[in-house]
Write a protein that holds these residues in place. Structure first.
Motif, PDB file in Angstrom:
ATOM      1  N   SER A   7       0.842  -1.191   0.000  1.00 51.87           N
ATOM      2  CA  SER A   7       0.000   0.000   0.000  1.00 51.87           C
ATOM      3  C   SER A   7       0.877   1.241   0.000  1.00 51.87           C
ATOM      4  N   THR A   9       0.883   5.399   0.985  1.00 53.92           N
ATOM      5  CA  THR A   9       0.226   6.504   1.680  1.00 53.92           C
ATOM      6  C   THR A   9       0.982   7.780   1.359  1.00 53.92           C
ATOM      7  N   ILE A  20      -5.100   6.854  -3.295  1.00 49.67           N
ATOM      8  CA  ILE A  20      -6.505   6.483  -3.155  1.00 49.67           C
ATOM      9  C   ILE A  20      -6.529   4.986  -2.900  1.00 49.67           C
ATOM     10  N   ASP A  21      -6.977   4.609  -1.714  1.00 47.28           N
ATOM     11  CA  ASP A  21      -7.019   3.190  -1.324  1.00 47.28           C
ATOM     12  C   ASP A  21      -5.666   2.506  -1.536  1.00 47.28           C
ATOM     13  N   TYR A  35       0.164   0.811  -8.822  1.00 49.02           N
ATOM     14  CA  TYR A  35      -0.687  -0.069  -8.020  1.00 49.02           C
ATOM     15  C   TYR A  35       0.263  -1.050  -7.335  1.00 49.02           C
ATOM     16  N   ASP A  39      -0.275  -6.228  -3.264  1.00 49.56           N
ATOM     17  CA  ASP A  39      -1.572  -5.989  -2.624  1.00 49.56           C
ATOM     18  C   ASP A  39      -2.498  -7.161  -2.929  1.00 49.56           C
ATOM     19  N   SER A  41      -5.211  -7.651  -1.060  1.00 47.58           N
ATOM     20  CA  SER A  41      -6.440  -7.332  -0.317  1.00 47.58           C
ATOM     21  C   SER A  41      -7.694  -7.310  -1.188  1.00 47.58           C
ATOM     22  N   ARG A  42      -7.522  -7.286  -2.514  1.00 48.62           N
ATOM     23  CA  ARG A  42      -8.690  -7.252  -3.401  1.00 48.62           C
ATOM     24  C   ARG A  42      -8.394  -8.009  -4.695  1.00 48.62           C
ATOM     25  N   TYR A  45     -10.289  -4.110  -9.126  1.00 47.79           N
ATOM     26  CA  TYR A  45      -9.938  -2.718  -8.861  1.00 47.79           C
ATOM     27  C   TYR A  45     -10.584  -1.827  -9.915  1.00 47.79           C
TER      28      TYR A  45
END
Length: 195
Positions: A7, A9, A20-21, A35, A39, A41-42, A45
């Motif tokens: 991620s 930040t 963003i996310d 990206y 990640d 987590s999903r 996207y």
């Protein structure tokens, strides 16, 4: 390549970038820069509304199966989705006019491309070298090309065969339609026992 990055930040006061996310964008959100490839987590996207450019290598090696682009995207950079081994489907708007070299190289699981335009619109997109995975995917067009080769004074002339098919469907499938008027449509309705 940041193989362990999950991620991103960005400080709200940063004048050049935002996140963003956990995904890195330009401050005005017009460019998606990165990206995080680690990640998990999903699986899907959706790129932020207003994004116009997917930066080179932005999704390279990302672990995501489905991508949806807004209708503001116009450019997909070189190697943007390269080696996205999990990518199975992508939605591409008709606003896209450029797909860079190697943009989809290594997307071996890419099976479906949902394109918001017509087949003719798709043929006008510049698609760079080494994008075999994109070209060989099943491309589903959201719109149809209409050939107006048989028109007079701007009016479209629909063949009797097409009208006959429409009449048949209307009489046999649509509740409340008991019959059709006109010479050949009445004949069609009678043939199907609906008159």
């Amino acid at each position: 390549s940041c193989q362990s990055l999950k991620s991103i930040t960005v400080d709200e006061d940063n004048q050049y970038f935002c996140s963003i996310d956990g995904v890195l964008y330009s401050k005005d959100k017009s460019i998606l820069y990165y990206y995080p490839e680690n990640d998990y987590s999903r699986t899907s996207y959706t790129i932020a509304d207003g994004c116009t450019t997917i930066y080179p290598e932005a999704f390279s090696c990302a672990k995501v199966a489905n991508i949806k682009m807004p209708d503001t995207v116009t450019s997909i950079g070189d190697s943007a989705f390269s080696c996205c081994f999990s990518l199975k489907s992508i939605e591409i708007p008709e606003s896209v006019s450029f797909v860079g070299d190697y943009a989809f190289t290594g997307c071996t699981e890419l099976a479906d491309v949902n394109y918001y335009g017509t087949k003719n619109d798709w043929s006008k997109i510049y698609i760079g070298e080494e994008n075999t995975e994109l070209i060989n995917a099943n491309i589903h067009y959201a719109k149809c090309d209409i050939n107006v080769g048989n028109s007079e004074n701007g009016n479209i002339k629909i063949s009797d065969e097409v009208l006959s098919t429409i009449a048949t469907i209307a009489v046999s499938e649509i509740d409340g339609v008991a019959g059709m008027g006109g010479s050949f449509t009445g004949d069609i309705a009678e043939k199907f026992g609906k008159k």
